[in-house]
Scaffold this motif. Structure first.
Motif, mmCIF file in Angstrom:
data_model
loop_
_atom_site.group_PDB
_atom_site.id
_atom_site.type_symbol
_atom_site.label_atom_id
_atom_site.label_comp_id
_atom_site.label_asym_id
_atom_site.label_seq_id
_atom_site.Cartn_x
_atom_site.Cartn_y
_atom_site.Cartn_z
ATOM 1 N N PHE A 33 -0.316 32.595 23.856
ATOM 2 C CA PHE A 33 -0.917 31.532 22.750
ATOM 3 C C PHE A 33 -1.117 30.065 23.595
ATOM 4 N N PRO A 34 -2.186 29.634 24.066
ATOM 5 C CA PRO A 34 -2.443 28.697 24.880
ATOM 6 C C PRO A 34 -2.193 27.467 23.949
ATOM 7 N N MET A 35 -1.862 26.317 24.634
ATOM 8 C CA MET A 35 -1.851 25.027 23.622
ATOM 9 C C MET A 35 -2.595 24.157 24.249
ATOM 10 N N GLU A 36 -3.221 23.292 23.478
ATOM 11 C CA GLU A 36 -3.999 21.903 24.003
ATOM 12 C C GLU A 36 -2.903 20.817 24.067
ATOM 13 N N ASP A 37 -2.409 20.903 25.229
ATOM 14 C CA ASP A 37 -1.220 19.795 25.315
ATOM 15 C C ASP A 37 -1.262 19.618 27.086
ATOM 16 N N THR A 38 -0.920 18.216 27.362
ATOM 17 C CA THR A 38 -1.023 17.898 28.625
ATOM 18 C C THR A 38 0.117 18.695 29.300
ATOM 19 N N TYR A 39 1.281 18.821 28.993
ATOM 20 C CA TYR A 39 2.573 19.456 29.655
ATOM 21 C C TYR A 39 3.180 20.793 29.329
ATOM 22 N N MET A 40 2.385 21.338 28.024
ATOM 23 C CA MET A 40 2.944 22.424 27.666
ATOM 24 C C MET A 40 1.609 23.278 27.591
ATOM 25 N N ILE A 41 1.746 24.566 28.543
ATOM 26 C CA ILE A 41 0.651 25.120 28.639
ATOM 27 C C ILE A 41 0.306 26.380 27.685
ATOM 28 N N GLY A 42 1.432 26.570 27.334
ATOM 29 C CA GLY A 42 1.397 27.628 26.069
ATOM 30 C C GLY A 42 2.640 28.533 25.804
ATOM 31 N N ASP A 43 2.458 29.667 25.049
ATOM 32 C CA ASP A 43 3.646 30.431 24.691
ATOM 33 C C ASP A 43 3.168 31.848 25.156
ATOM 34 N N LEU A 44 4.195 32.561 25.837
ATOM 35 C CA LEU A 44 4.027 34.219 26.359
ATOM 36 C C LEU A 44 5.066 34.673 25.321
ATOM 37 N N ILE A 45 4.655 36.112 25.139
ATOM 38 C CA ILE A 45 5.557 36.910 24.295
ATOM 39 C C ILE A 45 5.362 38.262 24.944
ATOM 40 N N ILE A 46 6.434 38.711 25.827
ATOM 41 C CA ILE A 46 6.433 39.739 26.524
ATOM 42 C C ILE A 46 7.352 40.920 25.583
ATOM 43 N N SER A 47 6.999 42.211 25.467
ATOM 44 C CA SER A 47 7.827 43.249 24.850
ATOM 45 C C SER A 47 8.415 44.013 25.830
ATOM 46 N N ILE A 48 9.749 43.832 26.093
ATOM 47 C CA ILE A 48 10.635 44.751 27.151
ATOM 48 C C ILE A 48 10.647 46.194 26.919
ATOM 49 N N ASP A 49 10.436 46.746 25.258
ATOM 50 C CA ASP A 49 10.195 47.937 25.327
ATOM 51 C C ASP A 49 8.825 48.536 25.813
ATOM 52 N N ARG A 50 7.898 47.796 25.641
ATOM 53 C CA ARG A 50 6.481 48.279 26.093
ATOM 54 C C ARG A 50 6.506 48.246 27.826
ATOM 55 N N ALA A 51 7.139 47.076 28.335
ATOM 56 C CA ALA A 51 7.300 46.899 29.670
ATOM 57 C C ALA A 51 8.082 48.162 30.400
ATOM 58 N N ALA A 52 8.958 48.492 29.864
ATOM 59 C CA ALA A 52 9.935 49.676 30.327
ATOM 60 C C ALA A 52 9.183 50.982 30.137
ATOM 61 N N ILE A 53 8.228 51.173 28.961
ATOM 62 C CA ILE A 53 7.382 52.271 29.076
ATOM 63 C C ILE A 53 6.308 52.261 30.192
ATOM 64 N N GLN A 54 5.785 51.310 30.324
ATOM 65 C CA GLN A 54 4.726 51.091 31.399
ATOM 66 C C GLN A 54 5.025 51.178 32.769
ATOM 67 N N ALA A 55 6.470 50.644 33.104
ATOM 68 C CA ALA A 55 7.043 50.599 34.303
ATOM 69 C C ALA A 55 7.282 52.166 34.724
ATOM 70 N N ASP A 56 7.830 52.823 33.702
ATOM 71 C CA ASP A 56 8.053 54.434 34.051
ATOM 72 C C ASP A 56 6.592 54.932 34.304
ATOM 73 N N GLU A 57 5.523 54.930 33.469
ATOM 74 C CA GLU A 57 4.297 55.401 33.511
ATOM 75 C C GLU A 57 3.833 55.118 34.781
ATOM 76 N N ARG A 58 3.807 53.615 35.359
ATOM 77 C CA ARG A 58 3.281 53.346 36.547
ATOM 78 C C ARG A 58 4.305 53.568 37.885
ATOM 79 N N LYS A 59 5.455 54.117 37.730
ATOM 80 C CA LYS A 59 6.275 54.363 38.679
ATOM 81 C C LYS A 59 6.941 53.138 39.390
ATOM 82 N N HIS A 60 7.107 52.076 38.801
ATOM 83 C CA HIS A 60 7.692 51.060 39.472
ATOM 84 C C HIS A 60 9.026 50.235 38.707
#
Length: 91
Positions: A33-60
């Motif tokens: 979620f980008p922001m129109e702000d001089t100092y705050m570039i935005g928000d990132l949300i990462i799913s650890i559940d999804r990341a774990a599945i993808q890590a396993d699939e990609r073997k890292h």
């Protein structure tokens, strides 16, 4: 200097954000979620559940997958969007 908000969550939480902001009622790996702000570039949300599945699939490690998703989200905040056209996706 710039700031970034980073939230690590589970699939249930990211699915709620995905439905609310993108009208997609399913979990995803990263939302940005980008922001129109001089100092705050935005928000990132990462799913650890999804990341774990993808890590396993990609073997890292989960740590490497979270790093990949962080870069992916940062690219979105910088204006790159692979979902706008096939050309954008290929770049």
């Amino acid at each position: 200097d710039v700031e970034l908000s980073l939230t690590l969550c589970d699939d249930t939480t990211i699915q709620k954000y995905n439905k609310e902001h993108r009208s997609m009622d399913k979990p995803t790996d990263v939302l940005s979620f980008p922001m129109e702000d001089t100092y705050m570039i935005g928000d990132l949300i990462i799913s650890i559940d999804r990341a774990a599945i993808q890590a396993d699939e990609r073997k890292h490690t989960l740590r490497d997958e979270v790093r990949i998703l962080l870069v992916h989200g940062l690219l979105h905040l910088a204006g790159y969007d692979h979902e706008t056209s096939e050309q954008d996706y290929n770049e």
